[in-house]
Design an enzyme around this catalytic site. Structure first.
Site, short mmCIF file in Angstrom:
data_model
loop_
_atom_site.label_atom_id
_atom_site.label_comp_id
_atom_site.label_asym_id
_atom_site.label_seq_id
_atom_site.Cartn_x
_atom_site.Cartn_y
_atom_site.Cartn_z
N ASP A 181 -0.21 131.64 97.43
CA ASP A 181 0.27 130.46 96.70
C ASP A 181 1.72 130.24 97.09
O ASP A 181 2.44 131.18 97.39
CB ASP A 181 0.16 130.69 95.19
CG ASP A 181 -1.28 130.71 94.69
OD1 ASP A 181 -2.13 130.07 95.32
OD2 ASP A 181 -1.53 131.34 93.66
N ASP A 184 -5.98 124.84 95.86
CA ASP A 184 -6.01 124.58 94.42
C ASP A 184 -5.85 123.09 94.14
O ASP A 184 -6.53 122.53 93.28
CB ASP A 184 -4.88 125.34 93.71
CG ASP A 184 -4.99 126.85 93.86
OD1 ASP A 184 -6.11 127.36 94.05
OD2 ASP A 184 -3.94 127.52 93.81
#
Length: 187
Positions: free
Chosen positions: A146, A160
């Site tokens: 991330d 995401d």
């Protein structure tokens, strides 16, 4: 699986012989639209993660918009917001199941907007599944990369984002009464 097929279920009538109307690609074109969206989402996610790992990991965060947004490399073994780190194998299985369901149901899909939405879900699921399979600490236990870090929010990635955008689009299509088979209903 049966519930998903009931929702998207349409009769398997001559895919390529059906007349094409606006927003309803037929035959191979509807599957191609889903796959192109999925491929673009997947490649953008994969490329961005490769860049983050190569250039940003073990480096200080990069401020993009003052304190509001920064890029910061984070490894997430859990689900959204870092919850469930002990259940990485379960998240891997869920992502794999989502991929299988979308691929199985694609042959019954007659709506271009639904193809785009499901393509976003497929590309995002593939992006995060790739991390779960190939990143350390090991196969089916890998941590997702991330890097998009808004202020006062969880750090996330492009996979995401694709999943969330696909989900929002599905909700909007459902509220508008557009079914995956291309029919419009008003309740």
């Amino acid at each position: 699986m049966a519930e998903a097929e009931r929702i998207i279920g349409t009769p398997d009538v001559g895919d390529d012989s059906q007349p094409e109307s606006a927003g309803q690609p037929t035959g191979h074109r509807r599957i191609a639209a889903l796959l192109v969206v999925a491929l673009v989402a997947y490649l953008l996610d994969l490329g961005s993660k490769m860049l983050v790992v190569a250039k940003l990991e073990h480096q200080p965060p990069i401020e993009i918009i003052g304190d509001l947004l920064r890029f910061e490399a984070v490894r997430n073994a859990g689900a959204a917001f870092g919850f469930g780190e002990a259940f990485t194998i379960i998240f891997t299985c869920i992502a794999a199941t989502v991929i299988v369901v979308i691929v199985r149901l694609a042959r019954k899909l007659y709506s271009l907007p639904w193809a785009i939405a499901l393509g976003l879900l497929l590309g995002g699921a593939l992006g995060n599944l790739t991390d779960r399979i190939f990143r350390s600490p090991g196969v089916f236990r890998g941590a997702v990369v991330d890097f998009i870090a808004p202020s006062h929010f969880a750090v996330f990635n492009l996979a995401d984002s694709a999943i969330v955008c696909g989900g929002i689009l599905i909700v909007l299509l459902s509220f508008r009464g557009l079914d995956p088979d291309g029919t419009i209903h008003k309740d």
